[in-house]
Design a protein around this motif. Structure first.
Motif, PDB file in Angstrom:
ATOM      1  N   GLU A 142      75.365  35.014  63.622  1.00  0.00           N
ATOM      2  CA  GLU A 142      75.512  36.213  62.651  1.00  0.00           C
ATOM      3  C   GLU A 142      77.143  35.495  62.374  1.00  0.00           C
ATOM      4  N   ASP A 176      76.860  37.127  56.499  1.00  0.00           N
ATOM      5  CA  ASP A 176      76.568  38.811  56.636  1.00  0.00           C
ATOM      6  C   ASP A 176      77.740  38.966  55.382  1.00  0.00           C
ATOM      7  N   HIS A 179      80.143  41.582  56.823  1.00  0.00           N
ATOM      8  CA  HIS A 179      80.512  41.099  58.204  1.00  0.00           C
ATOM      9  C   HIS A 179      82.250  40.015  57.270  1.00  0.00           C
ATOM     10  N   HIS A 211      72.220  37.686  54.686  1.00  0.00           N
ATOM     11  CA  HIS A 211      72.381  39.638  54.499  1.00  0.00           C
ATOM     12  C   HIS A 211      73.329  39.799  53.275  1.00  0.00           C
ATOM     13  N   ASN A 213      74.880  42.548  52.632  1.00  0.00           N
ATOM     14  CA  ASN A 213      75.594  44.225  52.634  1.00  0.00           C
ATOM     15  C   ASN A 213      76.729  44.843  51.945  1.00  0.00           C
ATOM     16  N   HIS A 226      77.940  49.274  57.219  1.00  0.00           N
ATOM     17  CA  HIS A 226      77.033  48.433  55.648  1.00  0.00           C
ATOM     18  C   HIS A 226      76.972  49.867  54.777  1.00  0.00           C
ATOM     19  N   GLU A 256      70.648  45.201  54.758  1.00  0.00           N
ATOM     20  CA  GLU A 256      70.616  46.330  56.020  1.00  0.00           C
ATOM     21  C   GLU A 256      72.018  47.670  55.634  1.00  0.00           C
TER      22      GLU A 256
END
Ligand code: FE
Ligand code: FE
Ligand code: ZN
Length: 277
Positions: A142, A176, A179, A211, A213, A226, A256
């Motif tokens: 990730e 993500d 992120h 992911h 978010n 998030h 998420e």
């Protein structure tokens, strides 16, 4: 076809997660393989797995994304902690063979003052000990926000881990959106450039999951908090461009975001609305 799901609680087993996913309009889902803070997994209920597999087949639920406990640290300074991470991940991968073709995502780790280079070497060494050539699961690194000494804070660090893994065909990346934005990649202002950079450094062929978010914090904040879609610093327009980007077509998207099941149902409906068929 849009593949969309969210993070679900695995407390009641696979069939229950499958039913929950369908109920909220998802056609895939993510779950923790065990208590996210680590610890022993319950014995695998093979009847539940068999019932789930039939249900998943009927409903077209796939691929599912198993998430390793986030406390595991494959590049911890202490050998005991590294061994714990290795044994837990090896056990997770054994269990996942009961659901062929799944994805297994993990946070690369925190190098805790050993330096990123050492961290990268330890993570790759661990993967080289636990991957095997017949496994059916693809293991995903990730992309991280770069909190503290997190490894995987840049595409270069992700690429450096992948390069040192022997069984490269068993590996991939989960991007993500919160992120990478917190990590300093401006997917709001220049998504094309960021994905172009990912392609040059890692290779878009390695990207296997997203992911999806929003983020509570500004670009480059290295925070990792998030937010619900459209209520953070990414915003709906940027997320709409992510969902529809030609380079990301066909990848499964997992929410998420801070939501209960009803909130997830609403966000899944929202993403379906954003997606252009
Ligand atoms: Fe994660
Ligand atoms: Fe994530
Ligand atoms: Zn996060």
């Amino acid at each position: 076809m849009l593949k969309i799901g969210c993070h679900l609680s695995s407390a009641k087993g696979y069939l229950s997660m499958g039913r929950e996913a369908v109920k909220i309009g998802a056609n895939t889902f993510q779950f923790f393989t065990r208590n996210p803070r680590g610890g022993k997994a319950k014995a695998l209920d093979l009847e539940d797995v068999a019932a789930y597999r039939q249900f998943a087949e009927e409903q077209g639920l796939s691929p599912i994304l198993a998430h390793a406990p986030y406390t595991l640290n494959a590049c911890a300074a202490s050998e005991d902690l590294r061994t714990f991470a290795k044994e837990t991940m090896a056990d997770d991968l054994q269990r996942l063979e009961h659901i062929p073709g799944s994805l297994y995502n993990f946070h690369p780790g925190s190098h805790v003052k050993q330096g990123a280079e050492t961290g990268i070497r330890l993570i790759a060494a661990q993967l080289n000990e636990i991957l095997w050539s017949e496994q059916s699961t693809t293991v995903l690194l990730e992309t991280m926000a770069g909190k503290g000494s997190e490894v995987g804070r840049s595409f270069e660090e992700i690429a450096a881990i992948l390069e040192q893994v022997d069984l490269q065909g068993k590996m991939g990346v989960c991007l993500d959106t919160c992120h990478v934005f917190d990590g300093g990649y401006d997917i709001v202002g220049s998504l094309d450039a960021v994905l172009g950079e990912f392609d040059r450094v890692v290779g878009l062929g390695k990207l296997r999951a997203i992911h999806l978010n929003d983020s509570m914090n500004p670009l480059g904040s290295h925070k990792d908090r998030h937010q619900k879609l459209g209520e953070g610093s990414l915003g709906l327009e940027a997320l709409e461009r992510v969902v529809n980007h030609p380079a990301l077509r066909g990848l499964p998207f997992y929410l998420e975001t801070p939501n209960d099941l009803e909130g997830y149902a609403r966000e899944i409906a929202l993403v379906k609305q954003l997606y252009r068929t």
